[in-house]
Design a protein around this motif. Structure first.
Motif, PDB file in Angstrom:
ATOM      1  N   VAL A 208     -17.569   7.190  29.370  1.00 20.81           N
ATOM      2  CA  VAL A 208     -17.544   6.905  30.801  1.00 20.81           C
ATOM      3  C   VAL A 208     -16.197   6.279  31.136  1.00 20.81           C
ATOM      4  N   VAL A 209     -15.454   6.909  32.053  1.00 19.20           N
ATOM      5  CA  VAL A 209     -14.184   6.363  32.523  1.00 19.20           C
ATOM      6  C   VAL A 209     -14.447   5.646  33.846  1.00 19.20           C
TER       7      VAL A 209
ATOM      8  N   PRO B  53      -3.101  -9.221  37.427  1.00 17.01           N
ATOM      9  CA  PRO B  53      -4.523  -9.381  37.770  1.00 17.01           C
ATOM     10  C   PRO B  53      -5.060  -8.329  38.722  1.00 17.01           C
ATOM     11  N   ASP B  54      -4.253  -7.878  39.693  1.00  8.63           N
ATOM     12  CA  ASP B  54      -4.771  -6.924  40.679  1.00  8.63           C
ATOM     13  C   ASP B  54      -4.442  -5.479  40.339  1.00  8.63           C
ATOM     14  N   GLN B  55      -3.916  -5.249  39.166  1.00  4.69           N
ATOM     15  CA  GLN B  55      -3.525  -3.896  38.763  1.00  4.69           C
ATOM     16  C   GLN B  55      -4.748  -3.042  38.475  1.00  4.69           C
ATOM     17  N   PRO B  56      -4.881  -1.885  39.129  1.00  9.46           N
ATOM     18  CA  PRO B  56      -6.022  -1.000  38.796  1.00  9.46           C
ATOM     19  C   PRO B  56      -5.782  -0.303  37.465  1.00  9.46           C
ATOM     20  N   LEU B  57      -6.814  -0.262  36.654  1.00  9.51           N
ATOM     21  CA  LEU B  57      -6.727   0.321  35.319  1.00  9.51           C
ATOM     22  C   LEU B  57      -7.885   1.289  35.118  1.00  9.51           C
ATOM     23  N   ARG B  58      -7.604   2.414  34.497  1.00  4.04           N
ATOM     24  CA  ARG B  58      -8.656   3.354  34.145  1.00  4.04           C
ATOM     25  C   ARG B  58      -9.041   3.090  32.688  1.00  4.04           C
ATOM     26  N   VAL B  59     -10.272   2.659  32.491  1.00  5.21           N
ATOM     27  CA  VAL B  59     -10.768   2.224  31.177  1.00  5.21           C
ATOM     28  C   VAL B  59     -11.926   3.123  30.767  1.00  5.21           C
ATOM     29  N   VAL B  60     -11.908   3.592  29.519  1.00  5.91           N
ATOM     30  CA  VAL B  60     -13.005   4.402  29.017  1.00  5.91           C
ATOM     31  C   VAL B  60     -13.776   3.624  27.956  1.00  5.91           C
ATOM     32  N   VAL B  61     -15.094   3.660  28.059  1.00  5.67           N
ATOM     33  CA  VAL B  61     -15.998   3.051  27.084  1.00  5.67           C
ATOM     34  C   VAL B  61     -17.146   4.021  26.851  1.00  5.67           C
TER      35      VAL B  61
ATOM     36  N   ARG C 166     -20.489  -3.072  34.131  1.00  7.44           N
ATOM     37  CA  ARG C 166     -21.322  -2.511  35.196  1.00  7.44           C
ATOM     38  C   ARG C 166     -20.587  -2.479  36.529  1.00  7.44           C
ATOM     39  N   ALA C 167     -19.568  -3.337  36.661  1.00  8.64           N
ATOM     40  CA  ALA C 167     -18.802  -3.400  37.915  1.00  8.64           C
ATOM     41  C   ALA C 167     -17.755  -2.304  38.012  1.00  8.64           C
ATOM     42  N   GLY C 168     -17.592  -1.503  36.975  1.00  6.76           N
ATOM     43  CA  GLY C 168     -16.585  -0.448  36.982  1.00  6.76           C
ATOM     44  C   GLY C 168     -16.829   0.563  38.084  1.00  6.76           C
ATOM     45  N   ARG C 169     -15.771   0.981  38.743  1.00  9.56           N
ATOM     46  CA  ARG C 169     -15.846   1.871  39.899  1.00  9.56           C
ATOM     47  C   ARG C 169     -15.253   3.245  39.574  1.00  9.56           C
ATOM     48  N   GLU C 170     -15.486   4.183  40.478  1.00 13.22           N
ATOM     49  CA  GLU C 170     -14.944   5.540  40.351  1.00 13.22           C
ATOM     50  C   GLU C 170     -15.241   6.112  38.960  1.00 13.22           C
ATOM     51  N   ARG C 171     -16.497   6.083  38.621  1.00 10.06           N
ATOM     52  CA  ARG C 171     -16.908   6.500  37.280  1.00 10.06           C
ATOM     53  C   ARG C 171     -16.876   8.019  37.131  1.00 10.06           C
ATOM     54  N   LEU C 172     -16.513   8.412  35.921  1.00  6.05           N
ATOM     55  CA  LEU C 172     -16.545   9.828  35.577  1.00  6.05           C
ATOM     56  C   LEU C 172     -17.030   9.958  34.142  1.00  6.05           C
ATOM     57  N   GLY C 173     -18.076  10.761  33.927  1.00  9.85           N
ATOM     58  CA  GLY C 173     -18.620  10.962  32.598  1.00  9.85           C
ATOM     59  C   GLY C 173     -17.759  11.894  31.775  1.00  9.85           C
TER      60      GLY C 173
END
Length: 605
Positions: free
Chosen positions: A488-489, A547-555, A570-577
């Protein structure tokens, strides 16, 4: 033998027998008896002898494995510790049979995680292979561990009751014919349905041994919801283990049952210098939840079988044994009780216990002789006379042959051994995190910049035997990543990422439980800093993260749903499977990776 039924006199214990569970129970001790093994009998005691043998955290390790070893040291100084080749279901069966042959009454128990996070020979068949083998060995009863809930309660109950699972393109059910289910029950006093408060499984079971009633009570770690994917525990509530055991014990005593045994899927560990001293009753440096819990469990309970931490220990806590025998079928905890036929209770002064290694055909003769020289009677004779069970070996071989075409398929090569060792991140952790980043880095696949994975999802090392590059099979990759989590990104800010990394030390022991980072993320962990200020100098590909930098994180999906207590994901936004974690790993192995020796987390005082 009987289950704890709803006619208990305590209102809070009005339990209903789970539907269909009665059919799973062995009808008599003789029904689970194994072919006799020549062995020296234990001398008759003044009461009724009962031998209890427990395996824990077996995790479907049916086959003997070259890298499945046990670190063992003698009870008195006698040279360096040994690395003993141990385990395999045939060897486990042989030791259980030899121990049974010495006594008139015995029970073989499981303290949880019998299945789940398992090699392909178990997982490919939805763990029906493991249950079938345990039926064959004669498992009498057990408890669920957290991994029994990996696929949810419906699948757990199917595994117990039998029947074929729905068709699945990657997994096989009823591969050798109709699946009859387990011939043993699982007990859990602290797992209830949220809808009606009724237990999912029977809380306890009573066996009559030589005319004396013996009660067995089960409990699984109450932290299961935090370490299992939420869908696996949906609709269930996990209550305090000691409180549930104590209530159940009181109800059993009210029915005249005085001899009580608790099986708890929770554990602890000894300090690092003594972890191979698994028979030292003093248990130097012992710490962990089970030892605190044992002091809160009613004194009426005579034995506590432990699990979950994959450690070996045999401790005396307030005069009763608290035991665990390692993991993966490498060891067996044995507790010999004497039942008083007059009082119906356990003669505590006569209780004896021992952790025994499960020696197999690959254990060197010299090492076997050293272990036997250190093992006192009566366990010495059983250990010496145990032989691998041919019938169990044939069953395991049948499943292994069915799995072989997929297990043996080559998927890549590696330039050295990847292991889980490391003060922070490990070479295996770096491999998996890099694989997940590579699988989701493309903009169309999520545009991931950072990957993080949990250590608990890394189930094995990936060893290079011989001169690199070494081939890697699908079975080896599967054993490393057996859960089938999808990727999940998501978008997090730099501040949110820092909070998640700070949360690595969220548990009571204040020890970090490291998320394994991809090569794109580096930071410093300052141990002496206050909570919330330990993560410093976070960098993305060498550049400071703001601190305010948007980052795309995959877990993986387990972490994405808040697993291991990392609720911030759980607060991660703009999710993509994305693809499954195993597929990402296989794709990375096809690239021929070599171990990265450089930690990505720098420790500082």
């Amino acid at each position: 033998m009987r289950l704890l039924l709803p006619r208990l006199p305590i209102p809070s214990l009005r339990w209903r027998r789970p539907v269909g569970l009665l059919a799973l129970l062995p009808l008599t001790l003789a029904a689970c008896a194994q072919p006799p093994v020549a062995s020296t009998p234990v001398p008759a005691a003044s009461g009724i002898p009962l031998r209890l043998m427990a395996v824990n955290d077996f995790h479907g390790h049916l086959e003997e494995e070259a890298d499945l070893t046990l670190t063992w040291s003698a009870s008195a100084p006698a040279g360096p510790a040994l690395r003993l080749p141990t385990g395999g279901a045939p060897a486990l069966a042989g030791l259980v049979q030899a121990l049974r042959a010495q006594v008139p009454h015995s029970l073989f128990l499981s303290s949880g995680d019998l299945v789940g996070a398992a090699p392909l020979v178990s997982s490919l068949f939805r763990h029906e292979s493991t249950v079938t083998v345990m039926n064959q060995i004669g498992l009498d009863l057990g408890i669920p561990g957290n991994h029994e809930f990996d696929a949810g309660q419906t699948e757990l109950l199917r595994l117990l009751k039998g029947g074929c699972a729905a068709a699945d393109p990657t997994l096989s059910s009823c591969a050798t014919g109709p699946y009859p289910g387990a011939r043993f029950p699982l007990l859990a006093a602290n797992v209830v349905k949220q809808a009606d408060g009724q237990p999912l499984l029977a809380p306890a079971l009573v066996r009559t041994i030589g005319g004396v009633k013996v009660g067995f009570i089960g409990a699984v770690t109450r932290h299961t919801p935090a370490i299992v994917v939420p869908s696996g525990v949906a609709g269930l509530r996990f209550t305090d283990e000691a409180e549930a055991i104590n209530r159940t014990a009181a109800a059993l005593q009210a029915q005249g049952v005085q001899a009580l045994v608790a099986l708890v899927h929770e554990g602890g560990e000894l300090d690092a210098a003594h972890r191979s001293d698994w028979n030292d009753e003093r248990c130097p440096g012992a710490s962990g939840a089970i030892f605190d819990m044992a002091r809160h469990i009613t004194p009426a309970v005579d034995v506590v079988f432990s699990a979950h931490t994959h450690q070996g220990y045999r401790c005396l806590i307030d005069g009763r044994p608290v035991v665990q025998a390692g993991s993966y079928g490498r060891g067996l905890a044995v507790v010999d009780l004497v039942l008083d036929p007059v009082t119906g209770d356990v003669d505590r002064a006569a209780t004896r216990s021992r952790n025994l290694p499960v020696l197999n055909d690959h254990t060197p003769a010299a090492a076997r002789a050293r272990v036997l020289a250190d093992t006192p009677a009566p366990w010495h004779d059983a250990l010496a006379q145990a032989r691998e069970d041919a019938g169990v070996a044939a069953t395991v071989a049948r499943y292994a042959a069915l799995a072989a075409p997929q297990a043996d398929r080559p998927v890549g090569r590696i330039g050295g051994s990847f292991t889980r060792a490391g003060a922070t991140d490990s070479t295996v952790g770096r491999l998996v995190a890099d694989a997940q980043l590579a699988a989701t880095r493309a903009p169309a696949l999520g545009g991931a910049q950072i990957a993080l994975t949990n250590r608990g999802g890394l189930r094995s090392d990936l060893l290079c035997h011989g001169t690199p590059p070494c081939p890697v099979s699908f079975g080896e990759a599967f054993t490393l990543q057996p859960f089938g989590n999808s990727l999940v990104v998501m978008t997090l800010t730099g501040a949110e990422l820092k909070a998640l990394l700070e949360n690595q030390a969220h548990r009571a022991d204040d020890e970090p439980h490291w998320l394994q980072p991809s090569a794109s993320l580096q930071y410093r962990w300052r141990r002496s800093a206050a909570r919330g200020q330990r993560v410093q100098e976070m960098r993305l590909n060498g550049q400071p993260i703001t601190p305010d930098q948007p980052l795309r994180v995959v877990v993986n999906s387990y972490l994405a749903e808040g697993g291991d207590g990392f609720h911030g994901f759980r607060a991660g936004r703009e999710r993509l499977g994305g693809v499954q974690d195993l597929q990402a790993l296989v794709e990375q192995l096809a690239r021929g990776p070599a171990p990265d020796p450089q930690p990505r987390i720098t420790l500082a005082d």
